[in-house]
Write an enzyme that holds these catalytic residues in place. Sequence first.
Site, PDB file in Angstrom:
ATOM      1  N   GLU A  77     -49.070  38.568 -28.500  1.00  0.00           N
ATOM      2  CA  GLU A  77     -49.253  37.124 -28.621  1.00  0.00           C
ATOM      3  C   GLU A  77     -49.514  36.542 -27.233  1.00  0.00           C
ATOM      4  O   GLU A  77     -48.654  35.935 -26.628  1.00  0.00           O
ATOM      5  CB  GLU A  77     -48.022  36.458 -29.267  1.00  0.00           C
ATOM      6  CG  GLU A  77     -48.245  34.989 -29.599  1.00  0.00           C
ATOM      7  CD  GLU A  77     -47.473  34.011 -28.710  1.00  0.00           C
ATOM      8  OE1 GLU A  77     -47.619  32.815 -28.926  1.00  0.00           O
ATOM      9  OE2 GLU A  77     -46.734  34.438 -27.797  1.00  0.00           O
ATOM     10  N   ASP A 130     -43.897  38.355 -28.249  1.00  0.00           N
ATOM     11  CA  ASP A 130     -43.986  36.976 -27.791  1.00  0.00           C
ATOM     12  C   ASP A 130     -44.372  36.936 -26.313  1.00  0.00           C
ATOM     13  O   ASP A 130     -43.710  37.570 -25.473  1.00  0.00           O
ATOM     14  CB  ASP A 130     -42.608  36.330 -28.002  1.00  0.00           C
ATOM     15  CG  ASP A 130     -42.638  34.828 -27.795  1.00  0.00           C
ATOM     16  OD1 ASP A 130     -43.234  34.134 -28.637  1.00  0.00           O
ATOM     17  OD2 ASP A 130     -42.065  34.359 -26.784  1.00  0.00           O
TER      18      ASP A 130
END
Lengths: 648, 648
Positions: A407, A378
């Site tokens: 990401e 993330d």
Amino acid sequence: MQGQIRVTIENLSPELDGGRYSIKRIAGERVTLEADIFSDGHDEINARIAYKHAALDAWNYTAMVPIQNDRWKGSFVVETMGYWDFCIEAWVDHAMTWQHDLKKRVKGKQKVGVDLLIGANHLERIVKKATKREKVEINKVIALLRDEKKYEKAIEQALGNEVTDWIKRYPDVSICSHYPSEGKVFADRKKAGFSTWYELFPRSTSTELGKHGTFKDVEKVFPRLEEMGIDVLYLPPIHPIGVSNRKGKNNATVAKKGEYGSPWAIGSSEGGHKSILKDLGTLEDFQSMVKKAAEHGIEIALDYALQCSPDHPYVKEHPQWFTWRPDGTVQYAENPPKKYQDVLPINFETADWKNLWIELKSIAEFWIEQGVKIFRVDNPHTKPFPFWEWLIREIKEEHPEVLFLAEAFTRPKVMQLLGKLGFSQSYTYYSWRNTKGEITEYVNELTQTEMRNYFRPNFWPNTPDINPYMLQSGLESQFITRFFMAATLSSNYGFYGPVYEMMVHDAIPGKEEYLNSEKYEAKWWDWEATNKLKELIAIVNEARYENEALQQTNNIQFCETNNEKLIAYFKQNDHGTNSLLMIVNLDPYYKQGGYVKVPMNLFGKSDYIAYVVHDLINDTSYTWSREWNFVELDPYVMPCHLFRIEEV
Amino acid sequence: MQGQIRVTIENLSPELDGGRYSIKRIAGERVTLEADIFSDGHDEINARIAYKHAALDAWNYTAMVPIQNDRWKGSFVVETMGYWDFCIEAWVDHAMTWQHDLKKRVKGKQKVGVDLLIGANHLERIVKKATKREKVEINKVIALLRDEKKYEKAIEQALGNEVTDWIKRYPDVSICSHYPSEGKVFADRKKAGFSTWYELFPRSTSTELGKHGTFKDVEKVFPRLEEMGIDVLYLPPIHPIGVSNRKGKNNATVAKKGEYGSPWAIGSSEGGHKSILKDLGTLEDFQSMVKKAAEHGIEIALDYALQCSPDHPYVKEHPQWFTWRPDGTVQYAENPPKKYQDVLPINFETADWKNLWIELKSIAEFWIEQGVKIFRVDNPHTKPFPFWEWLIREIKEEHPEVLFLAEAFTRPKVMQLLGKLGFSQSYTYYSWRNTKGEITEYVNELTQTEMRNYFRPNFWPNTPDINPYMLQSGLESQFITRFFMAATLSSNYGFYGPVYEMMVHDAIPGKEEYLNSEKYEAKWWDWEATNKLKELIAIVNEARYENEALQQTNNIQFCETNNEKLIAYFKQNDHGTNSLLMIVNLDPYYKQGGYVKVPMNLFGKSDYIAYVVHDLINDTSYTWSREWNFVELDPYVMPCHLFRIEEV
């Protein structure tokens, strides 16, 4: 020694930042290297690649050959997973120079008595390294070269292939140039280059309305996913969710009673990154789910999200890992004037960074122990780059099978750097590349520039954070083409599952965000539903498994069309035995027809020789025989062709 | 510390082979650097260049500024000759981030009480470094930021320019990224970038037929050279010439009695590279000639030719520096089947290479002591690259004013490497670039690619080794255009003097070699002769001195023409105050006319605004006012325009 070195090796390619970063390959793939290699003067030179798996000691060697203009080329296969080292070596080859010059002298009718004696000296060096059997032969030739009476025969022998072979087999590398830096390759397992992702929120998998989904419920979705051809199931964070400043539906600042909050607000009194949200199940349930997934050919990918809710145990145990403000409060995440009060960023500038890094690494290791081999990371671009470089290297040295998906939806150079730092795959700008020009330019940048060596794109038409304008129309043809291109442009792709399948598209007005986002609430999907899109997903994924040409990305070649609304591209496997031609109508409203130029030379056809294009979507075939061929695609029927090129 | 570093610096330009080689500039010139600089997250970052002369200890700093897409730019001036070091530094600027965020918070109408306290803490750090006077002011602001009662005033002050200035002036670089390698610049004296060369054989300077020329005779040629605008006079080797295997006229294997041999067969019983051929004069005569030359604005360039005749004292004193063959003879130079028996190559692979290098360096030092500051290096591509890298660095560190011209007519990558190794100037392929396409492509490669940073071209239309096919016709117009383009395309140029001036062009049939070459015999030229070419040389050289635009090479820009036989190019000085337009008719036989597109924007004109083009060759002016203008050039009158662009 240094002063005797005469060969220069420079301009190695591929090379990332002077050898600092590893290039990427899949285990079993070939690494082809080129470099400028040359010496002063007119002597013959020679060059080779030394290479080895980083865990081994002994080097292997493979010859390089000159191509043109002082550029040399060579290649080797990275047979097994893990880090590989390589280096280029080059040297003046005096024995080879002697033989070449001897040939010219003989042709120029010069006396070569002394040259034969020089050749004997070269062979004296070689004979020391030779095998017992060769020694006998070589000593005979040495005697011959020194025998004045056998002058003619000696010349013939000296210029013969046998002597050439010995020279090549036993080069004199006592004065040898090495390329200034060792190169590195990381060889991944196959899935790094070919994967089919699906994202779902486990809390939304219950079939009982209003009930929080569990790992057991997730298991029930596996047959559906297998049928669709999914092989990676990515779950957003599964950890306890903080209570302080918990977000409500649609990102409300205050959660109502009973609201679940955002799974990215990790940590509560129940535990942190190594704990599981009780509502989802136990660690045993998790392990069971991982095992069950494997039975369906599916791997579970977890979210590696390095942030904490204010209730995370770290806040009390390691206050030095957070930023404290003059009023004694801890700093929450902000992008002024926006505030994210349910999430505390970690202060990576802490003087205690070493312990911090070790603890964060232990999170990944904990889940690896539970059978997880894929992490979707993330927002890696909001944590320091040196941390990623260290973490990924540490993990991959122990567990070369582990994959990290970055990401990062951010600026180009940041995304590129993350690829170089070691992320196995990366999210991309695909979600916002819609026109033929945009798609062609972007895919060429990814596959035809230096990026091909370190940045593995993973194409997602949507994510829980991205409800692209292009899909907000809800048009079936848009959902079909955006999926189809993701799956055939890129060998790694994925989608935010039920929302995409079911073509959910309600947006917060003016934003590319989902209304009533699953990020802040649970949903109850109809896991039995089906539609044309879902059926197409299954067909295309099956085609991906059956056609090697679709299992890599850098092999793409765009084809000319005479209609801006028609995009066409060609892919072929390494052996040239599997050739696919994809054609898409980018117009979601109107039927479009036009001519497509097929790169016939790539599958061994010339004009007027018939070949078959077999559409794997509807199992229809056409016989073509020309370079330019007419196609017509109707968005209300099927806006894509997935042609396999076959013999008549 | 390493773990706290967050800013990445990469992709520096210019940079040669990861910083291994120096880029080149002229002392007083500006070095502009660009790099990709970025951090994780959203914090403000800052960057600067640290730079210093290598001989000094203290670093200077100059700010970098972001251009776009994470690329930053900065520059500094290399004020004095010699090596300069530079490094790029970058850091997260927390104080600047605080001020930026504060602005956004205030705009978003948030409460910023705690933020003002954070600001006060930043100023506490800054005040420690500030001057006495600033300390008073900063302390006042700190108190204000901590005074809850003066909230509004504190905000105003916190966002003010004064605080911004303090933040910029005293950055917190305690956690700072450094570009992985230090960069190097070598700053040369002006002549490295702007020089006018003439080559003559001193033995051919006697005005008395049949007499060997002397240094005294050379002195008599100086007024002529000065009149022509020459500032570097290059002399082939002036050392004793070997007797063994001496070459005769036209490279005959055996010299007849009384023949002088090739000056490149260096060394006899009279001495080697530090001795002077008796026929030319004494060391005192040489020193006198160097002084006399200076009075005419001329520097003497010597040949640094590292090879020996079989009679060179080195052969007996240091036999280990040569290659010995099994029959006890020493190896002479060869390129089989060609033989050069009057010359022995040095064996740079000798184990005694350290002593060899030191002795070879002492040759250059010896002549530097005699006042020589320019060396034309003979065939540097046949001696090892590490030797040149070492030699040039050693000499330049002591004598930064010394220049080396690389006489390497060989493959592109070898020529480029010699430039990177430190050669101040290089011979080029100009002699074989004749058509508009060839010239444009080659000059653009030299001036618009990375080569502009390390390879300083020196254009020669001929040399004693090159009698190009293009000039073998003997056509005056060819001699004029080949000279004119050398002198105006490149700020460094030269020619093989009397032969060129007098348009000598007899060739060995089928070869680009002079018949009766001066390399193997003396000549007796008419040093009083004059012609149109000689007059033009004087005019063009005067224009070069008077027009800064012609004193550099990388400032070239080719202009479109609508006639393939017309080549046009534009040059402007750094301040944009001196603009020149050169137009050449490449057809030696026919008058050619056509339109030339003038880059009017570069000298501040737009369409229909009149400007004057003043031909410095024949002092004629034309008033133009459009972008495209008609010219016509007659090869039998004058095939070139040398236009200075002037106000009406």
